[in-house]
Write a protein that holds these residues in place. Structure first.
Motif, PDB file in Angstrom:
ATOM      1  N   ARG A 130       0.999  -1.194   0.118  1.00 19.85           N
ATOM      2  CA  ARG A 130       0.072  -0.060   0.121  1.00 19.85           C
ATOM      3  C   ARG A 130       0.867   1.343  -0.004  1.00 19.85           C
ATOM      4  O   ARG A 130       0.681   2.152  -0.548  1.00 19.85           O
ATOM      5  N   GLU A 133       2.206   1.817  -3.508  1.00 19.34           N
ATOM      6  CA  GLU A 133       0.916   2.587  -4.278  1.00 19.34           C
ATOM      7  C   GLU A 133       0.570   3.799  -4.216  1.00 19.34           C
ATOM      8  O   GLU A 133       0.442   4.750  -4.893  1.00 19.34           O
ATOM      9  N   LYS A 139      -3.299   6.627  -4.121  1.00 20.13           N
ATOM     10  CA  LYS A 139      -3.675   7.039  -2.656  1.00 20.13           C
ATOM     11  C   LYS A 139      -5.140   6.631  -2.267  1.00 20.13           C
ATOM     12  O   LYS A 139      -6.033   6.875  -3.118  1.00 20.13           O
ATOM     13  N   MET A 143      -7.516   2.884   3.268  1.00 21.96           N
ATOM     14  CA  MET A 143      -6.948   1.904   3.504  1.00 21.96           C
ATOM     15  C   MET A 143      -6.053   2.091   4.783  1.00 21.96           C
ATOM     16  O   MET A 143      -5.610   0.971   5.229  1.00 21.96           O
ATOM     17  N   LEU A 157       2.268   4.198   7.140  1.00 24.63           N
ATOM     18  CA  LEU A 157       1.430   4.564   6.015  1.00 24.63           C
ATOM     19  C   LEU A 157       0.647   6.037   6.009  1.00 24.63           C
ATOM     20  O   LEU A 157       0.634   6.496   4.775  1.00 24.63           O
ATOM     21  N   TRP A 161       0.712   8.698   3.127  1.00 23.54           N
ATOM     22  CA  TRP A 161      -0.369   9.410   2.479  1.00 23.54           C
ATOM     23  C   TRP A 161      -0.251  10.764   2.394  1.00 23.54           C
ATOM     24  O   TRP A 161      -0.525  11.435   1.479  1.00 23.54           O
TER      25      TRP A 161
END
Length: 282
Positions: A130, A133, A139, A143, A157, A161
């Motif tokens: 993630r 990605e 984004k 998640m 994460l 983000w």
């Protein structure tokens, strides 16, 4: 000395007491002791399944390391150094793509004998996947909720983000070089998924139609396309490996399985770099 035996050279260190050794430097006792099959009785092929996913996570860790530094170098206006890190990412991606061929040796019959032991664990829950990605532009704030029970993963994460993507940093660099990147892109909320901007296509087209004037930007655009192509190849190999192993069964994590993976192929990181190809030569 026996035939076909190589003598140790005199200078080779063999007494490793109180010395840094290969095993201690790489923490091999912990690394090689991290494979814990859960099937009872233990199924032979579960070791393959575990190692395949553990090595993928190690490579993803390095991809994140390289993408982070590439973005730092772009922010410092050092495109050449950034491209070095992006090139390394491409080579890692090639390894990850080829790695699917190893897991594809696992037949449906073999996997069925230990799949039930995996519970609800799923690659969908990979925080590093993630994060990659997110770093490339796909984004999805929702998640973050998957990792509420793991504060360290959630923090990692969340930081990704909130950080500009690789494409954000490239476009900011291009703007500092004098290209008319629309202000709405430069000022966008980087926590949002990157979406297509038609107004950017003519800017990218300027790079492609005068490569001698913009050679390093031209090269960078193609490197980014390589990264996206490789990512899509990886997604496709994942899809095909899952298809040949479990068919259209529901995923262990509750997803629709193949259909869920199929929809990921529609996601894109750098849409204008593909859209421009329609315009060139018109």
């Amino acid at each position: 000395m026996a035939e076909n035996e190589r003598a140790l050279e005199e200078g080779i260190v063999t007494d490793l007491r109180d010395r840094m050794s290969y095993g201690s430097y790489l923490d091999l006792d912990r690394l090689l002791g991290a494979q814990h099959p859960v099937s009872v009785p233990e199924h032979h092929d579960e070791m393959l399944f575990i190692i395949q996913h553990q090595t993928t996570e190690l490579w993803l860790k390095l991809v994140l390391h390289e993408l982070g530094t590439a973005r730092d170098r772009l922010a410092e206006d050092d495109l050449r150094a950034a491209l070095k890190h992006i090139a390394r990412v491409k080579h890692i991606q090639e390894v990850l793509i080829q790695q699917w061929s190893v897991l594809a040796t696992l037949t449906p019959t073999e996997y069925a004998q230990f799949r039930g032991s995996l519970g609800s664990s799923s690659g969908f829950q990979s925080v590093q996947y993630r994060a990659v990605e997110f770093a490339l532009g796909n984004k999805n704030e929702r998640m973050l909720g998957v990792f509420r029970s793991h504060p360290e993963n959630l923090a990692m994460l969340t930081a990704e983000w909130e950080r500009p993507t690789l494409y954000d940093q490239f476009l900011r660099f291009a703007a500092r070089r004098g290209l008319p990147v629309p202000r709405e892109i430069l000022d966008r909320d980087v926590r949002e998924p990157y979406r297509m901007h038609e107004s950017l296509v003519p800017v990218i087209q300027e790079i492609y139609e005068d490569p001698h004037a913009h050679w390093d930007l031209y090269e960078a655009c193609e490197e980014l396309v390589d990264v996206e192509d490789n990512f899509q190849f990886w997604r496709f190999r994942h899809l095909r490996t899952v298809t040949r192993t479990i068919g259209r069964k529901v995923g262990t994590g509750g997803s629709s399985g193949v259909d869920f993976l199929q929809r990921a192929l529609d996601l894109t990181f750098f849409p204008e770099l593909y859209a421009v190809r329609t315009e060139i030569g018109q």
